[in-house]
Design a protein around this motif. Structure first.
Motif: not given
Length: 175
Positions: A73, A75-80, A82-83, A124
């Motif tokens: 979870e 990882g998913r939040k950080f993927d949002e 990208k910039n 995180q």
């Protein structure tokens, strides 16, 4: 990867198997057709030990599953974002976690914004025992941190944690 915490249940299961084997041997040596009191007690103790080992192994599996889910979870939040800019050096915790009424670890997170406009942070936080073993991980958002200012937020572990727990910033992104 097997954690140190999973070795205890395995040892309990092996010990329970040894006690069951001993109980069977004692039963076979009994002078009459019914098992001796010692053999019955050993068999009962072995059954209780096996049950406890099974519960411990189940709890260890659930804890591992919970940690894997929390990590995914995060990882998913950080993927949002990208910039976003790496901002780990701009975020701190107050270190030692405190248990709330549910036994969950809580820690204050402070984001310090060095830019000339308001920014938000995704942080995180890893919860670790005194041996450095990862117990849990959470993600907290600190919204609208004023330009050249700071703002606090509190994060809470996903499950109850026991013992001395330290909280550290694993990664942070400013956007």
């Amino acid at each position: 990867m097997q954690s140190n915490g999973a070795r205890g249940p395995v040892r309990l299961i092996l010990a329970a198997a040894a006690v069951v084997s001993l109980a069977a041997s004692l039963t076979a040596c009994s002078d009459d057709s019914s098992p001796s009191d010692a053999a019955s007690q050993a068999a009962s103790a072995a059954s209780r030990a096996a049950s406890a080992a099974s519960r411990a192994a189940s709890a260890a599996t659930q804890a591992g599953d919970s940690l894997a889910s929390a990590t995914a979870e995060a990882g998913r939040k950080f993927d949002e974002f990208k910039n976003g800019a790496d901002a780990k050096d701009e975020v701190k915790t107050d270190g030692s976690a405190n248990a709330d009424s549910d036994g969950r670890a809580t820690v204050k997170v402070t984001a310090s914004n060095p830019t000339s406009s308001a920014r938000s942070y995704v942080v995180q936080v890893d919860f670790r025992d005194t041996g450095g073993n990862l117990l849990d991980t959470t993600v907290v958002t600190v919204d609208d941190v004023a330009a050249n200012g700071s703002k606090d937020a509190t994060t809470r572990s996903n499950r109850g944690l026991t013992g001395d727990v330290d909280a550290t910033v694993a990664r942070a992104v400013r956007h």
